[in-house]
Design a protein around this motif. Structure first.
Motif, PDB file in Angstrom:
ATOM      1  N   PRO A  40      41.943 -26.129 -38.032  1.00  0.00           N
ATOM      2  CA  PRO A  40      42.562 -27.441 -37.975  1.00  0.00           C
ATOM      3  C   PRO A  40      41.583 -28.490 -37.460  1.00  0.00           C
ATOM      4  CG  PRO A  40      43.349 -26.107 -36.151  1.00  0.00           C
ATOM      5  CD  PRO A  40      42.478 -25.231 -36.988  1.00  0.00           C
ATOM      6  N   GLY A  41      41.773 -29.714 -37.938  1.00  0.00           N
ATOM      7  CA  GLY A  41      40.931 -30.812 -37.475  1.00  0.00           C
ATOM      8  C   GLY A  41      41.151 -32.063 -38.296  1.00  0.00           C
ATOM      9  N   ARG A  42      40.160 -32.946 -38.246  1.00  0.00           N
ATOM     10  CA  ARG A  42      40.222 -34.232 -38.933  1.00  0.00           C
ATOM     11  C   ARG A  42      39.097 -34.299 -39.958  1.00  0.00           C
ATOM     12  NH1 ARG A  42      43.843 -37.485 -38.591  1.00  0.00           N
ATOM     13  NH2 ARG A  42      44.260 -36.957 -36.433  1.00  0.00           N
ATOM     14  N   VAL A  43      39.415 -34.793 -41.151  1.00  0.00           N
ATOM     15  CA  VAL A  43      38.411 -34.980 -42.200  1.00  0.00           C
ATOM     16  C   VAL A  43      37.562 -36.192 -41.826  1.00  0.00           C
ATOM     17  CG1 VAL A  43      38.019 -35.476 -44.647  1.00  0.00           C
ATOM     18  CG2 VAL A  43      39.907 -33.962 -43.956  1.00  0.00           C
ATOM     19  N   ASP A  61      39.385 -29.613 -34.069  1.00  0.00           N
ATOM     20  CA  ASP A  61      40.062 -30.118 -32.883  1.00  0.00           C
ATOM     21  C   ASP A  61      39.304 -29.637 -31.646  1.00  0.00           C
ATOM     22  OD1 ASP A  61      42.068 -31.313 -34.382  1.00  0.00           O
ATOM     23  OD2 ASP A  61      43.476 -29.644 -34.140  1.00  0.00           O
ATOM     24  N   PRO A  62      39.326 -30.408 -30.548  1.00  0.00           N
ATOM     25  CA  PRO A  62      38.580 -30.005 -29.339  1.00  0.00           C
ATOM     26  C   PRO A  62      38.915 -28.597 -28.849  1.00  0.00           C
ATOM     27  CG  PRO A  62      39.291 -32.269 -29.133  1.00  0.00           C
ATOM     28  CD  PRO A  62      39.941 -31.735 -30.382  1.00  0.00           C
ATOM     29  N   TYR A  80      31.971 -28.564 -36.763  1.00  0.00           N
ATOM     30  CA  TYR A  80      32.376 -29.060 -38.074  1.00  0.00           C
ATOM     31  C   TYR A  80      32.312 -27.908 -39.071  1.00  0.00           C
ATOM     32  CZ  TYR A  80      31.230 -33.573 -35.990  1.00  0.00           C
ATOM     33  OH  TYR A  80      31.158 -34.660 -35.162  1.00  0.00           O
ATOM     34  N   ALA A  81      33.084 -28.009 -40.124  1.00  0.00           N
ATOM     35  CA  ALA A  81      32.932 -27.145 -41.299  1.00  0.00           C
ATOM     36  C   ALA A  81      32.630 -28.080 -42.461  1.00  0.00           C
ATOM     37  CB  ALA A  81      34.188 -26.340 -41.572  1.00  0.00           C
ATOM     38  N   ARG A  82      31.544 -27.788 -43.169  1.00  0.00           N
ATOM     39  CA  ARG A  82      31.128 -28.628 -44.304  1.00  0.00           C
ATOM     40  C   ARG A  82      31.264 -27.793 -45.573  1.00  0.00           C
ATOM     41  NH1 ARG A  82      25.412 -31.733 -44.299  1.00  0.00           N
ATOM     42  NH2 ARG A  82      24.677 -29.597 -44.070  1.00  0.00           N
ATOM     43  N   TYR A  83      32.138 -28.260 -46.465  1.00  0.00           N
ATOM     44  CA  TYR A  83      32.454 -27.592 -47.724  1.00  0.00           C
ATOM     45  C   TYR A  83      31.802 -28.406 -48.842  1.00  0.00           C
ATOM     46  CZ  TYR A  83      36.256 -26.010 -44.644  1.00  0.00           C
ATOM     47  OH  TYR A  83      36.995 -25.524 -43.600  1.00  0.00           O
ATOM     48  N   ALA A  84      30.816 -27.824 -49.525  1.00  0.00           N
ATOM     49  CA  ALA A  84      30.045 -28.600 -50.500  1.00  0.00           C
ATOM     50  C   ALA A  84      30.138 -28.011 -51.905  1.00  0.00           C
ATOM     51  CB  ALA A  84      28.582 -28.668 -50.062  1.00  0.00           C
ATOM     52  N   HIS A  85      29.758 -28.834 -52.872  1.00  0.00           N
ATOM     53  CA  HIS A  85      29.725 -28.522 -54.308  1.00  0.00           C
ATOM     54  C   HIS A  85      31.134 -28.414 -54.882  1.00  0.00           C
ATOM     55  CE1 HIS A  85      25.615 -27.885 -53.339  1.00  0.00           C
ATOM     56  NE2 HIS A  85      25.690 -26.607 -53.058  1.00  0.00           N
ATOM     57  N   ASP A  95      42.092 -37.911 -42.927  1.00  0.00           N
ATOM     58  CA  ASP A  95      43.238 -37.009 -43.040  1.00  0.00           C
ATOM     59  C   ASP A  95      43.201 -35.940 -41.957  1.00  0.00           C
ATOM     60  OD1 ASP A  95      44.071 -38.350 -45.296  1.00  0.00           O
ATOM     61  OD2 ASP A  95      43.598 -36.734 -46.702  1.00  0.00           O
ATOM     62  N   ARG A  96      44.365 -35.551 -41.527  1.00  0.00           N
ATOM     63  CA  ARG A  96      44.526 -34.424 -40.605  1.00  0.00           C
ATOM     64  C   ARG A  96      44.773 -33.178 -41.448  1.00  0.00           C
ATOM     65  NH1 ARG A  96      43.979 -31.930 -36.167  1.00  0.00           N
ATOM     66  NH2 ARG A  96      45.546 -30.369 -35.785  1.00  0.00           N
ATOM     67  N   VAL A  97      44.076 -32.071 -41.153  1.00  0.00           N
ATOM     68  CA  VAL A  97      44.294 -30.821 -41.872  1.00  0.00           C
ATOM     69  C   VAL A  97      44.558 -29.704 -40.881  1.00  0.00           C
ATOM     70  CG1 VAL A  97      42.911 -31.478 -43.885  1.00  0.00           C
ATOM     71  CG2 VAL A  97      41.820 -30.242 -42.011  1.00  0.00           C
ATOM     72  N   GLU A  98      45.318 -28.747 -41.336  1.00  0.00           N
ATOM     73  CA  GLU A  98      45.569 -27.526 -40.582  1.00  0.00           C
ATOM     74  C   GLU A  98      44.833 -26.387 -41.277  1.00  0.00           C
ATOM     75  OE1 GLU A  98      47.141 -27.534 -37.735  1.00  0.00           O
ATOM     76  OE2 GLU A  98      47.735 -29.634 -37.911  1.00  0.00           O
ATOM     77  N   ALA A  99      44.653 -25.277 -40.583  1.00  0.00           N
ATOM     78  CA  ALA A  99      44.054 -24.103 -41.212  1.00  0.00           C
ATOM     79  C   ALA A  99      44.856 -23.750 -42.448  1.00  0.00           C
ATOM     80  CB  ALA A  99      44.022 -22.937 -40.239  1.00  0.00           C
TER      81      ALA A  99
END
Length: 179
Positions: A40-43, A61-62, A80-85, A95-99
């Motif tokens: 979970p976190g923020r985009v 999230d902290p 951070y998680a960086r999703y590329a391609h 946006d707020r995202v959850e797992a």
């Protein structure tokens, strides 16, 4: 390509910051498959960037960052998680995202230059989404080794004991695949 894969550096002249994920069937067989948030976190970034193509960056999230810092045994300024391609995006900056929330689908990178795959890395600092380090020392300082992250999430280096299929941590904290 894996984290700091020497073959990647020989081929492209820069170190590799994360892992490239593809179905076992290889090629473009996973083109269009869904990409879901690991935690979970923020985009903090969602858009098109040179080399990356469509990219989503989620800041944890902290409490998630603190959980991972404890599991990894080191302090983290951020996570951070960086999703590329990605082929397309289903989220926007802010946006707020959850797992397990849908972020987009697997694509082929900037200009379709690669076979379809997901590039996933874990910056430990606020890094501009278009940034790409040119030195191994920068990668080691700015990114977590994904294999080390997965071992920490598996609660030890015992991946052979994990069941096949999706792995859900308590309270939808993380989502991964034991395979």
């Amino acid at each position: 390509a894996g984290y700091l894969d020497p073959n990647y550096k020989r081929r492209f002249g820069v170190p590799h910051t994360g892992e490239d994920w593809n179905l076992r069937t290889g090629g473009d067989s996973d083109l269009g498959y869904p990409v879901q948030a690991i935690f979970p976190g923020r985009v903090v970034a969602a858009g098109y960037y040179r080399v990356w193509g469509n990219l989503v960056v989620v800041e944890a999230d902290p409490w998630v960052k603190d959980f991972w810092a404890e599991r990894l045994g080191e302090p983290l300024e951020a996570l951070y998680a960086r999703y590329a391609h990605l082929h397309h995006l289903t989220v926007a900056r802010g946006d707020r995202v959850e797992a397990n929330d849908h972020l987009g689908s697997i694509g082929k990178g900037d200009g379709g230059r690669y076979l379809a795959h997901l590039h996933l890395d874990f910056p430990r600092l606020p890094i501009p989404p278009e940034a790409y380090p040119s030195q191994e020392a920068q990668v080691r300082a700015q990114y977590l080794d994904p294999a080390r992250v997965w071992r920490a999430l598996a609660f030890g280096d015992r991946s052979n004991l994990l069941p096949p299929g999706p792995l859900y941590a308590p309270a939808r904290l993380f989502v991964g695949d034991a395979e």
